[in-house]
Scaffold this active site. Structure first.
Site, mmCIF file in Angstrom:
data_model
loop_
_atom_site.group_PDB
_atom_site.id
_atom_site.type_symbol
_atom_site.label_atom_id
_atom_site.label_comp_id
_atom_site.label_asym_id
_atom_site.label_seq_id
_atom_site.Cartn_x
_atom_site.Cartn_y
_atom_site.Cartn_z
ATOM 1 N N LYS A 8 96.531 -60.251 -27.723
ATOM 2 C CA LYS A 8 95.257 -59.709 -27.655
ATOM 3 C C LYS A 8 94.037 -60.467 -28.137
ATOM 4 C CE LYS A 8 93.568 -56.702 -30.354
ATOM 5 N NZ LYS A 8 92.231 -57.124 -30.971
ATOM 6 N N LYS A 64 86.626 -64.889 -36.609
ATOM 7 C CA LYS A 64 88.006 -64.161 -36.563
ATOM 8 C C LYS A 64 88.701 -64.800 -35.476
ATOM 9 C CE LYS A 64 91.768 -61.795 -37.301
ATOM 10 N NZ LYS A 64 91.731 -60.354 -37.402
#
Length: 294
Positions: free
Chosen positions: A241, A173
């Site tokens: 983030k 990811k």
């Protein structure tokens, strides 16, 4: 598939995932700290639970969609958490985007303390893909746990790949986010050039379809960016983030990532300017801070 599903965290993504499961006739239990997020899903037939432990006791498969590893840890091992109420045979699927090393640590602890199988299944495609049942999932865990997770998640995902042990999905990811973040900013920059140059930006995706410049982000977002359509599909601060997680991971590996470093700084600028909670189409504001309100 008769397994009941518990979902913890119903923000943009968690809500879309829950909606899709409900549309497919699944029994869905929900828990979120914000009761207002639960109301629309309860109206569709979901069952709101008073605690994480109650949700765990009522569910065969527990799915989380949360912001940080610290929050996932608290949900798993807090006083009223999943581990405290776990039953034999349950499956835990974390669809959050969090640190790979933290994931491996949490997975080992959950299995050691409860015997519950852990699968990390971060996603790509955003809320629209979840609602259409075509998410892309990068999965980490044992082969047996991943196969069971695939059966559960087939309602929301069209592409599911087992990448290795727990944490491997999260590493994949991070790579996905590098590619997406760079592409989002490239499409926004190209859209700005098209608008300034008097070209109909909404027609560019069609003109470039099938060529080397084509991408799903181009097809889904150039028209949206040209129209300054900020309908929520994802948040810029969530991308930041993930990019900061990429930087920490790359630094530990001593992997040079100069382009990602620049893109990360641009995200920090946008968050500092107050557009972090907005949709990815708000990348356009990076080129127009002076004339459009944040």
């Amino acid at each position: 598939m008769s397994e009941t599903i518990g979902i913890i965290g119903v923000g943009v993504m968690g809500s879309a995932i829950a909606t899709r499961f409900l549309e497919r006739g699944r029994t869905v239990h929900l828990r979120d700290m914000d009761p207002q997020k639960l109301a629309p899903l309860v109206a569709r037939g979901a069952i709101a639970m008073e605690s994480v432990a109650a949700l765990t006791q009522a569910s065969d498969v527990i799915i989380t969609s949360l912001n940080t590893a610290e929050i996932v840890e608290a949900v798993l091992f807090g006083a009223d958490g999943i581990a405290a109420a776990a039953k034999p045979g349950q499956l835990f699927i974390d669809m959050s985007s969090i640190d790979p090393k933290a994931t491996a640590t949490l997975a080992a602890r959950l299995e050691r303390e409860t015997g519950m199988a852990y699968v990390d299944a971060p996603l790509s495609g955003g809320a629209p893909a979840a609602l259409a049942g075509r998410l892309t999932l990068m999965m980490g865990g044992s082969p047996e746990a991943v196969e069971r997770a695939k059966a559960v998640l087939a309602d929301v995902a069209a592409n599911m790949t087992h990448m290795g042990p727990c944490g491997a999905g999260q590493t994949t990811k991070l790579i996905n986010q590098v590619l997406c973040a760079c592409n989002f900013l490239a499409v926004a920059e190209a859209t700005r050039l098209a608008l300034d140059g008097g070209v109909d930006a909404a027609r560019i995706p069609q003109a470039l379809a099938g060529g080397r410049a084509d991408s799903r982000i181009l097809q889904e977002f150039m028209g949206k960016m040209a129209a300054f359509d900020l309908t929520p599909t994802g948040r810029i601060d969530n991308m930041l983030k993930d990019l900061e997680a990429v930087q920490r991971y790359a630094m530990a590996l001593r992997t040079p990532m100069p382009l990602t470093g620049l893109v990360t700084d641009l995200h920090r600028m946008m968050v500092a300017a107050g557009i972090g909670p907005q949709d990815s189409a708000a990348y356009m504001k990076l080129f127009d801070f002076g004339t459009r309100a944040a």
